[in-house]
Design an enzyme around this catalytic site. Structure first.
Site, PDB file in Angstrom:
ATOM      1  N   PHE A 141      24.197  23.681 -24.152  1.00 31.29           N
ATOM      2  CA  PHE A 141      24.027  24.433 -22.898  1.00 31.29           C
ATOM      3  C   PHE A 141      24.994  23.867 -21.872  1.00 31.29           C
ATOM      4  O   PHE A 141      24.902  22.700 -21.498  1.00 31.29           O
ATOM      5  CB  PHE A 141      22.596  24.379 -22.353  1.00 31.29           C
ATOM      6  CG  PHE A 141      22.477  25.218 -21.106  1.00 31.29           C
ATOM      7  CD1 PHE A 141      22.276  26.591 -21.193  1.00 31.29           C
ATOM      8  CD2 PHE A 141      22.656  24.651 -19.847  1.00 31.29           C
ATOM      9  CE1 PHE A 141      22.222  27.375 -20.039  1.00 31.29           C
ATOM     10  CE2 PHE A 141      22.605  25.439 -18.690  1.00 31.29           C
ATOM     11  CZ  PHE A 141      22.387  26.797 -18.793  1.00 31.29           C
ATOM     12  N   ASP A 226      29.746  16.441 -21.091  1.00 27.53           N
ATOM     13  CA  ASP A 226      29.017  17.176 -20.059  1.00 27.53           C
ATOM     14  C   ASP A 226      27.775  16.365 -19.700  1.00 27.53           C
ATOM     15  O   ASP A 226      26.784  16.355 -20.431  1.00 27.53           O
ATOM     16  CB  ASP A 226      28.647  18.577 -20.558  1.00 27.53           C
ATOM     17  CG  ASP A 226      27.948  19.399 -19.477  1.00 27.53           C
ATOM     18  OD1 ASP A 226      27.598  18.819 -18.427  1.00 27.53           O
ATOM     19  OD2 ASP A 226      27.747  20.605 -19.691  1.00 27.53           O
ATOM     20  N   LYS A 255      23.966  18.754 -10.905  1.00 24.66           N
ATOM     21  CA  LYS A 255      22.531  18.533 -10.718  1.00 24.66           C
ATOM     22  C   LYS A 255      22.210  17.371  -9.764  1.00 24.66           C
ATOM     23  O   LYS A 255      22.326  17.551  -8.562  1.00 24.66           O
ATOM     24  CB  LYS A 255      21.850  18.384 -12.075  1.00 24.66           C
ATOM     25  CG  LYS A 255      21.923  19.711 -12.854  1.00 24.66           C
ATOM     26  CD  LYS A 255      20.907  19.868 -13.964  1.00 24.66           C
ATOM     27  CE  LYS A 255      20.883  21.315 -14.437  1.00 24.66           C
ATOM     28  NZ  LYS A 255      21.362  21.535 -15.778  1.00 24.66           N
TER      29      LYS A 255
HETATM   30  C1  LIG Z   1      22.319  22.723 -16.036  1.00 26.15           C
HETATM   31  C2  LIG Z   1      23.513  22.408 -16.868  1.00 26.15           C
HETATM   32  C3  LIG Z   1      24.770  23.019 -16.605  1.00 26.15           C
HETATM   33  C4  LIG Z   1      24.938  24.129 -15.605  1.00 26.15           C
HETATM   34  O1  LIG Z   1      24.678  23.746 -14.311  1.00 26.15           O
HETATM   35  P1  LIG Z   1      24.445  24.904 -13.195  1.00 26.15           P
HETATM   36  O2  LIG Z   1      24.406  24.129 -11.925  1.00 26.15           O
HETATM   37  O3  LIG Z   1      23.159  25.572 -13.530  1.00 26.15           O
HETATM   38  O4  LIG Z   1      25.603  25.831 -13.289  1.00 26.15           O
HETATM   39  C5  LIG Z   1      25.853  22.593 -17.349  1.00 26.15           C
HETATM   40  N1  LIG Z   1      25.725  21.660 -18.298  1.00 26.15           N
HETATM   41  C6  LIG Z   1      24.549  21.071 -18.583  1.00 26.15           C
HETATM   42  C7  LIG Z   1      24.485  20.015 -19.633  1.00 26.15           C
HETATM   43  C8  LIG Z   1      23.403  21.435 -17.891  1.00 26.15           C
HETATM   44  O5  LIG Z   1      22.222  20.885 -18.199  1.00 26.15           O
END
Ligand SMILES: *Cc1c(COP(=O)(O)O)cnc(C)c1O
Length: 400
Positions: A141, A226, A255
């Site tokens: 994700f 990520d 986040k």
């Molecule tokens: C939540 C998340 C995203 C996307 O972040 P948004 O602020 O919702 O665009 C990308 N990568 C990972 C691993 C995430 O958990």
């Protein structure tokens, strides 16, 4: 109708139905607790998908927000602002990289990293423009843009959004042999989560990160971690890659960088990569805005000042030990690192009802993929509070 029911009805009436939230309305929040309009209070064990690592409305972060709101909030990058340099310096020091590029959401940070990798592929590695390939792991994700869902194998995330972005290859997660075999002369990067959050806290085998690093170096491709969800002390270290002392070529962050207050994201990388962006080649109107900078700096301070990495590591051990002791036939596994944990129920189990029961008992958590519940409280939670929350989980699980 209760106040909550009225609010939910209105939200459903006027809002697109791209989410299916638990039927709870949060009207107030402080620290690890949230409150609904009827005055019921709950432990927050989702932390807005780990965006609230510092706890709701941390006083230092709220103060930074208010103070900055009284000075200047937005300039765009057409002009300099007097706080962006300080923020970038602090973020580089915190992460151990030479440069940072600020954006707003996690998805934007991921898009930025994909652009960086494609550009690096052409300008440094010598791949022909249009031929660049980026390898991703299945069950990933990384966000919701067209390019990112093109790299997803989740049917719901992808359905009817074609045509998809080219130059993407998918391999199984936790499979370094597949990575090695999939790399071609046109591969520019491997982008992955060091622990897959949305997939249900999928922790790779020990040694995975180290081997990925070796393969990326040997084959001259960028290793891009990520850390949007796993970063900022969530897994018991500052970043999940620190568990194996590995330094990716770039990390995507978001986040909790915004302390649960404001959307702030960034890509960090060393100069030799980041300098490939030149004026006009990338940008964002709100990226690096003064309000975001002030909030992010306070958010980083809180992580350090309150030793949240250590607390996350220690309380995470306790959480897994205690939850593993709970007697419930349907539970297959309790897994995670630090305070990013999940309980896996048997195949076909509908965890939605369990989440409803947890809510009734005073704890908010959300299932993922039907049979997995993620438990990720703010990292500011204290041991006695964690034990009380575990007692709620025990009470509910034993009734399943
Ligand atoms: C939540 C998340 C995203 C996307 O972040 P948004 O602020 O919702 O665009 C990308 N990568 C990972 C691993 C995430 O958990």
């Amino acid at each position: 109708m209760t106040k909550s029911e009225q609010i939910i009805a209105k939200t459903e009436k006027f809002g697109a139905h791209n989410y299916h939230p638990l039927p709870v309305v949060i009207a107030k929040a402080e620290g690890i607790m949230v409150e609904d309009p009827e005055g019921n209070i709950y432990y927050d064990f989702l932390s807005a998908y780990s965006a609230v690592n510092q706890g709701h409305r941390h006083p230092k972060i709220i103060k930074a927000l208010k103070d900055q709101a009284d000075r200047v909030t937005l300039t765009s990058r057409a002009f300099h602002n007097d706080i962006l340099g300080d923020f970038l310096e602090q973020l580089c020091n915190y992460t151990g990289y030479e440069m940072a590029l600020p954006m707003n959401t996690g998805a934007e940070a991921v898009e930025t990293a994909m652009k960086l990798a494609r550009r690096w592929g052409v300008e440094v590695k010598g791949v022909e423009n249009g031929k660049q390939e980026i390898i991703f792991a299945k069950e990933n994700f990384h966000g919701r843009t067209i390019a990112i869902v093109s790299a997803s194998n989740d049917p719901e995330a992808r359905i009817n959004y074609g045509p998809y972005t080219e130059g993407i290859k998918l391999i199984p997660y936790n499979d370094t042999k597949a990575l090695e075999e999939t790399i071609t002369e046109n591969t520019v990067a491997f982008m992955f989560e060091p622990i897959q959050g949305e997939a249900g806290v999928n922790v790779p085998d020990a040694g995975y990160l180290k081997t990925v690093r070796e393969i990326c170096t040997k084959n001259n491709i960028m290793m891009i971690a990520d850390e949007v969800q796993t970063g900022f002390c969530r897994t018991g270290k500052k970043f999940a890659v620190n568990h194996e002392n590995v330094k990716p070529d770039a990390m995507t962050l978001g986040k909790a960088l915004g302390g649960g207050v404001f959307p702030v994201s960034a890509v960090v990388a060393d100069k030799k990569f980041m300098e490939l962006f030149t004026p006009g080649t990338h940008g964002s109107t709100f990226g690096g805005n003064p309000l975001a900078c002030a909030v992010a700096m306070a958010s980083l301070d809180v992580l350090d000042n309150e030793n949240l990495a250590d607390r996350s590591e220690k309380l995470g051990e306790i959480f897994r030990d205690e939850v593993r002791k709970i007697k419930c036939d349907k539970v297959v596994k309790v897994r995670g690192k630090g305070l990013l944990n999940a309980v896996l129920f048997e195949e076909g189990f509908e965890a939605w009802n369990t989440c409803l029961a947890l809510k009734e008992a005073g704890l908010l958590a959300k299932q993922t993929h039907g049979n997995i519940i993620r438990f990720a409280p703010p990292l500011t939670i204290k041991e006695d509070e964690l034990m009380k929350a575990i007692a709620i989980i025990k009470e509910v699980f034993e009734k399943i």
